[in-house]
Design an enzyme around this catalytic site. Structure first.
Site, PDB file in Angstrom:
ATOM      1  CG  ASP A 143      -9.678  -8.313   0.832  1.00  0.00           C
ATOM      2  OD1 ASP A 143      -8.867  -9.184   1.175  1.00  0.00           O
ATOM      3  OD2 ASP A 143     -10.125  -8.213  -0.333  1.00  0.00           O
ATOM      4  CE  LYS A 144      -7.209  -0.566   7.108  1.00  0.00           C
ATOM      5  NZ  LYS A 144      -6.035   0.333   6.968  1.00  0.00           N
TER       6      LYS A 144
END
Length: 303
Positions: A143-144
C-alpha cells in the site's frame, strides 16, 4: 543517516537535511529553509515527493512538524536526473529481480491521479538507462502508506514464475505493525475469510469459504497504554489483510482511518512496515532474505 549536532542543517551531494526546532507547518518551514526559491517552486518540490519527514515522504503543505523531527529535501530536478530514486533505495539487483526498500507515501504502481511518482515508473526509467529495451514488472504490492521490502521482476517470464508459485516461493513475509492500545496477549493467530465491498473496503467473515481465506500470526514486541508494537507474519497475502485483522483484534493500525484508527496523526503515517521478505530465487533456487529496518517512530511511540 545519523544526525550531526554541529548545526541544525547539513548537506550532502544530493540532499539538504534539516532538524526541526519548533512546531510549524511544513510549507512554512520549507519557505524559510529555501528562501532563495519562490513559493511555487517550493510547492513543486513538495508535490514531486522530494521532501521526506523522518521516515516517510510528505506532500501535504499543512503537515504539522514537531521539534526534533528531521526534514530531508532532495535538492532539485538536476538531482533527479543524476539517477536519484525518490522515496526508495535498491537493496539488491541481478539479471532477474530488483528488491527495494520503499518509503511510506510512495505508490507501488500508477493510479488515475498519479502516473509517474511511483516505484514501478522510477525503476522502469532506471533500467532503461542501461538499455532502452529493459523492463520491470510488478510481482506484489505494498500500500502507498506502507513502507519496507518489495520485489520486482525484470522479465515477464520471471514475473509469471514468481506469481504462479508465490506460496512455494515466499518463505517469510514479516511486518512491523504499530497498533492502538495495549495488546495483552504475547502472541496470537487470526483467521477469517476476507471480502470486499463495492467501495473497496475489506472486511472479515467467519463463514467458511465466504471470501478469501486469510491467516495472520502476531507477537508482541513492546507496548504501553496507548500503543503496541507487533511483529506480524503473513501465512496468506490478501489485500489489506493485516489492517483488517488488527481492526478485528480491537487494535487498529496507527494512522489507519479506513480501518478504525482514532490516532491518525500519532506518527504522521500508517504504522505498517514490511520488515522481512525471504524467498527462493526464481532462477538459482537459492533462498534469499532481505530486511528493512523498522522506523524509529514505531519504537519510540510504543516504549
Amino acid at each position: 543517516m545519523a544526525k550531526k549536532k554541529i548545526s541544525n542543517y547539513r548537506k550532502d551531494a544530493k540532499s539538504l537535511i534539516l532538524e526541526v526546532k519548533e512546531s510549524e507547518e511544513l510549507l512554512a518551514f520549507l519557505l524559510k529553509a529555501m528562501s532563495n526559491r519562490s513559493r511555487n517552486s517550493v510547492k513543486s518540490i513538495l508535490a514531486r515527493g522530494q521532501v521526506t519527514v523522518d521516515d516517510h515522504i510528505e506532500t501535504q503543505y499543512n503537515y504539522k512538524l514537531r521539534p526534533g523531527q528531521t526534514v530531508t529535501i532532495l535538492k532539485n530536478k538536476a538531482a533527479i536526473k543524476q539517477n536519484v530514486l525518490i522515496g526508495m533505495n535498491i537493496l539488491y539487483e541481478d539479471e532477474d529481480i530488483i528488491v527495494i526498500n520503499k518509503e511510506a507515501g510512495l505508490l507501488s504502481i500508477a493510479t488515475d491521479k498519479e502516473k509517474k511518482q511511483t516505484a514501478l515508473h522510477q525503476l522502469m526509467e532506471y533500467v532503461k538507462r542501461e538499455n532502452p529495451e529493459n523492463r520491470v514488472f510488478v510481482v506484489h504490492r505494498l500500500d502507498k502508506d506502507t513502507s519496507g521490502v518489495m520485489m520486482f521482476a525484470k522479465s515477464e517470464q520471471v514475473k509469471r514464475k514468481l506469481q504462479d508459485n508465490w506460496k512455494e516461493v515466499v518463505k517469510e513475509r514479516t511486518y512491523a505493525a504499530l497498533v492502538e492500545g495495549r495488546v495483552t496477549k504475547q502472541k496470537g493467530y487470526i483467521t477469517s475469510w476476507l471480502r470486499e465491498t463495492k467501495t473497496h473496503m475489506m472486511y472479515s467473515s467467519q463463514t467458511p469459504n465466504d471470501g478469501l481465506h486469510a491467516k495472520t500470526r502476531y507477537k508482541l514486541i513492546q507496548g504501553n497504554e496507548d500503543f503496541s508494537l507487533l511483529e506480524v507474519e503473513l501465512e496468506t497475502g490478501r489485500k489489506n489483510q493485516i489492517r483488517v485483522h488488527m481492526q478485528d483484534l480491537g487494535h487498529p493500525v496507527v494512522g489507519d482511518k479506513k480501518y478504525g484508527s482514532k490516532k491518525h496523526q500519532a506518527i504522521g503515517r500508517l504504522g505498517l512496515h514490511a520488515k522481512i521478505l525471504a524467498f527462493k530465487h526464481p532462477t538459482t533456487n537459492k533462498t534469499m532474505s532481505f530486511k528493512a529496518d523498522v522506523p524509529a517512530s514505531f519504537f519510540s511511540k510504543s516504549k
